[in-house]
Enzyme design. Structure first.
Site, PDB file in Angstrom:
ATOM      1  N   LYS A   1       0.836  -1.217   0.000  1.00  0.00           N
ATOM      2  CA  LYS A   1       0.000   0.000   0.000  1.00  0.00           C
ATOM      3  C   LYS A   1       0.859   1.250   0.000  1.00  0.00           C
ATOM      4  O   LYS A   1       0.471   2.269  -0.568  1.00  0.00           O
ATOM      5  CB  LYS A   1      -0.989  -0.012   1.172  1.00  0.00           C
ATOM      6  CG  LYS A   1      -1.972  -1.161   1.071  1.00  0.00           C
ATOM      7  CD  LYS A   1      -3.426  -0.788   1.276  1.00  0.00           C
ATOM      8  CE  LYS A   1      -4.304  -1.920   0.757  1.00  0.00           C
ATOM      9  NZ  LYS A   1      -5.693  -1.900   1.004  1.00  0.00           N
TER      10      LYS A   1
ATOM     11  N   LYS B   1     -11.221  -4.415  -4.159  1.00  0.00           N
ATOM     12  CA  LYS B   1     -12.231  -3.344  -4.201  1.00  0.00           C
ATOM     13  C   LYS B   1     -11.667  -2.081  -4.805  1.00  0.00           C
ATOM     14  O   LYS B   1     -12.361  -1.286  -5.395  1.00  0.00           O
ATOM     15  CB  LYS B   1     -12.616  -2.959  -2.771  1.00  0.00           C
ATOM     16  CG  LYS B   1     -13.465  -3.885  -2.037  1.00  0.00           C
ATOM     17  CD  LYS B   1     -14.053  -3.101  -0.864  1.00  0.00           C
ATOM     18  CE  LYS B   1     -14.010  -3.887   0.420  1.00  0.00           C
ATOM     19  NZ  LYS B   1     -13.077  -3.381   1.392  1.00  0.00           N
TER      20      LYS B   1
ATOM     21  N   LYS C   1      -4.825 -10.331  -6.949  1.00  0.00           N
ATOM     22  CA  LYS C   1      -6.102 -10.602  -6.278  1.00  0.00           C
ATOM     23  C   LYS C   1      -7.173  -9.594  -6.713  1.00  0.00           C
ATOM     24  O   LYS C   1      -6.840  -8.450  -7.045  1.00  0.00           O
ATOM     25  CB  LYS C   1      -5.938 -10.617  -4.753  1.00  0.00           C
ATOM     26  CG  LYS C   1      -5.880  -9.269  -4.082  1.00  0.00           C
ATOM     27  CD  LYS C   1      -6.232  -9.351  -2.592  1.00  0.00           C
ATOM     28  CE  LYS C   1      -6.421  -7.930  -2.072  1.00  0.00           C
ATOM     29  NZ  LYS C   1      -7.073  -7.771  -0.822  1.00  0.00           N
TER      30      LYS C   1
END
Ligand code: ATP
Ligand code: LTN
Length: 338
Positions: A122, A207, A204
């Site tokens: 992140k 969202k 993956k």
């Protein structure tokens, strides 16, 4: 306190999990986590929350966050969690989470937090906003889990490392200050634990993926679901079989298996001699059927916001009663006035 300690007393194991209200959940969130929440809710003492404090790390726009918290709470009820039988609440409405997180920060080493893969990923993705909240995110997550003395934590495979650090923090605290927390174990399903992106099946499904074709949202309409599956990336072999290197097909087989209950052998038999076109439509239809009741429940719940807010408040009161006991214990152990 090993996991079996509370079970020996004849109590049901405690299950806890949370989900961030960062946007409408994907099929990945559903198959990897939410669907197991529902299954476990029938057997265990369950605590489920909307992790809104965690979502602050990405600086959501306040009005949007407010709406997404409510929507995520509605989704939790829509998948079939019963707020009377389980504890369903919004994390920020129970003060103990932030308070225990601070205490646990002081029992977490900088080095171990720096090794978290999600933090590294992140920080790379959002190099302009690497805040301290993002760094201590797993500590808040540990607080969520330890406050309820959870035995099992149903999550997708990506959260395994966060579960390990929660266990390490709990064990360290117990060792230094005396038995306080139950050591939690991850509960990761065999199929569905890592649903991959439809556009890049080595990544993956997420969202926050900016490409809308990469993921299925729980609220996508049947037309959109069909279109997205039709454009899913596969390979050129034109044979539905589970094998190394066939990431796209393996992913679709995993999704189909989760929705139909069929195993991979049965799926291979069903599609013997058939092309990917047929298979993709069948997968899409299975997903549409799976999501239909969730979508119907969701529109019903969202039309009664007062009910949602009231139910969340009652859930927070039930959660608070448990969390306060653990927080009291932890404060006492570290020498804080109580
Ligand atoms: P973001 O993309 O915003 O980081 P996310 O999609 O990873 O979010 P979270 O709220 O962080 O979603 O995760 C909620 C739950 O869904 C967690 O238990 C997580 O392990 C699980 N999960 C997330 N993505 C997947 C996936 N692709 N496959 C299976 N499980 C998943
Ligand atoms: N970080 C988790 C969400 C989360 C969580 C938790 C999961 C916050 N607190 C406690 C399990 C237990 C994620 O799924 N990204």
């Amino acid at each position: 306190m090993e996991n079996t300690a509370s079970q020996k007393k004849g109590k049901k194991p405690v299950v806890l999990s949370c989900i961030q209200p960062t946007s409408v959940p994907t099929l990945g969130n559903y198959l990897g986590a939410l669907k197991n929440w529902k299954k476990m809710s029938e057997e265990y003492d369950c605590v489920f929350a909307v992790a809104d404090l965690h979502a602050l790390t990405v600086h959501p726009e306040p009005a949007k966050l407010r709406q997404q918290i409510l929507e995520m709470y509605a989704i939790m009820l829509s998948i079939g969690l019963d707020p009377e039988k389980n504890i369903t609440f919004i994390q920020s409405q129970v003060h103990a989470h932030a308070e225990l997180a601070w205490i646990l920060n002081c029992y977490t080493q900088f080095g171990e937090a720096s090794r978290m893969t999600q933090f590294k990923e992140k920080s790379q993705k959002h190099a302009d906003n690497i805040n301290v909240g993002l760094f201590s995110y797993p500590v808040l997550m540990a607080a969520d889990i330890l406050l309820y003395q959870a035995n099992y934590v149903p999550v997708g495979a990506d959260q395994k490392q966060h579960l390990e650090i929660a266990r390490d923090i709990a064990a360290r605290f117990n060792q230094i200050r005396g038995e306080t927390f139950t050591l939690p174990e991850p509960y990761i399903a065999k199929v569905g634990a890592k649903v991959m992106s439809l556009q890049d099946p080595t990544q993956k499904m997420s969202k926050s993926d900016p490409n809308p074709k990469a993921s299925i949202s729980l609220l996508d309409t049947p037309d959109v679901i069909i279109k997205k599956f039709k454009s899913a990336v596969t390979d050129s072999e034109a044979c539905v079989r589970y094998a190394e290197g066939k990431d796209g097909i393996n992913n679709l087989m995993g999704i189909y298996s989760c929705c139909t209950g069929l195993d991979f052998d049965q799926i291979e038999k069903e599609f013997e001699g058939k092309g990917y076109g047929d298979f993709k439509v069948k997968v899409a239809q299975a997903v549409i059927e799976e999501l239909k009741p969730v979508q119907e429940n969701f529109s019903r719940y969202m039309s009664d916001k007062a009910y949602l807010l009231d139910t969340a408040k009652k859930g927070a009161e039930k959660a608070e009663a448990i969390a306060a006991r653990t927080l009291y214990k932890a404060k006492k152990k570290v020498g804080l006035p109580i």
